[in-house]
Design a protein around this motif. Structure first.
Motif, mmCIF file in Angstrom:
data_model
loop_
_atom_site.group_PDB
_atom_site.id
_atom_site.type_symbol
_atom_site.label_atom_id
_atom_site.label_comp_id
_atom_site.label_asym_id
_atom_site.label_seq_id
_atom_site.Cartn_x
_atom_site.Cartn_y
_atom_site.Cartn_z
ATOM 1 N N GLN A 48 -5.134 12.927 -25.169
ATOM 2 C CA GLN A 48 -3.731 12.544 -24.959
ATOM 3 C C GLN A 48 -3.007 13.588 -24.119
ATOM 4 O O GLN A 48 -3.253 14.782 -24.228
ATOM 5 N N ARG A 49 -2.084 13.095 -23.308
ATOM 6 C CA ARG A 49 -1.230 13.960 -22.489
ATOM 7 C C ARG A 49 0.152 13.966 -23.124
ATOM 8 O O ARG A 49 0.766 12.919 -23.269
ATOM 9 N N LEU A 50 0.645 15.125 -23.484
ATOM 10 C CA LEU A 50 1.961 15.264 -24.103
ATOM 11 C C LEU A 50 2.929 15.814 -23.066
ATOM 12 O O LEU A 50 2.745 16.920 -22.552
ATOM 13 N N VAL A 51 3.935 15.028 -22.738
ATOM 14 C CA VAL A 51 4.966 15.455 -21.787
ATOM 15 C C VAL A 51 6.245 15.644 -22.584
ATOM 16 O O VAL A 51 6.645 14.762 -23.343
ATOM 17 N N PHE A 52 6.863 16.792 -22.430
ATOM 18 C CA PHE A 52 8.049 17.103 -23.219
ATOM 19 C C PHE A 52 8.960 18.057 -22.457
ATOM 20 O O PHE A 52 8.543 18.695 -21.501
ATOM 21 N N GLU A 53 10.207 18.117 -22.913
ATOM 22 C CA GLU A 53 11.174 19.051 -22.348
ATOM 23 C C GLU A 53 11.266 20.255 -23.260
ATOM 24 O O GLU A 53 11.246 20.121 -24.489
ATOM 25 N N ALA A 54 11.374 21.428 -22.661
ATOM 26 C CA ALA A 54 11.477 22.659 -23.448
ATOM 27 C C ALA A 54 12.228 23.703 -22.640
ATOM 28 O O ALA A 54 12.392 23.575 -21.427
#
Length: 129
Positions: A48-54
């Protein structure tokens, strides 16, 4: 990109878009816990590819293990997981500009061929006539 669950702490506009890929065959837990007033945790399945803002100073902890146990297997600074949208956008703009330039060059070549043909016909007519 909207991050409805666990949004970046309110008032911070200096966030980055990050991507983490679980390249193992085990389920992992991705967690950010070093930012005050913010807690981020996601389950990441194999592949899985996890794309998130941080925030750039955030530290992504990767926990992996078996049932009922988890061990921190990695700590990754989020600034290293940053996806630079600006570069992608610049790259796409460059491709579009190159395509436009190619079309312009094709039109210039067609105009030049037409002028050459007209000049040749004119010279031929003058020489014969």
């Amino acid at each position: 990109m909207a991050q409805i669950l666990d949004p970046v702490p309110f008032g911070n506009t200096n966030y980055i878009l990050c991507c983490y890929v679980n390249a193992t065959s085990h389920i992992q837990i991705a967690r950010i816990s070093n930012i005050p007033n913010w807690y981020f945790e996601r389950v990441v399945f194999p592949g899985q590819r996890l794309v998130f803002e941080a925030l750039p100073e955030a530290l992504l902890e990767i926990h992996s293990g078996m049932m009922a146990s988890a061990i921190i297997s990695d700590n990754i600074p989020c600034d290293r997981l940053c996806i630079d949208e600006k570069k992608d956008s610049d790259f796409n703009n460059k491709i579009f500009e190159d395509k436009e330039q190619t079309e312009d060059n094709k039109q210039k070549v067609a105009v030049q061929k037409k002028k050459t043909l007209e000049t040749t016909e004119s010279l031929t007519t003058t020489y014969i006539g």
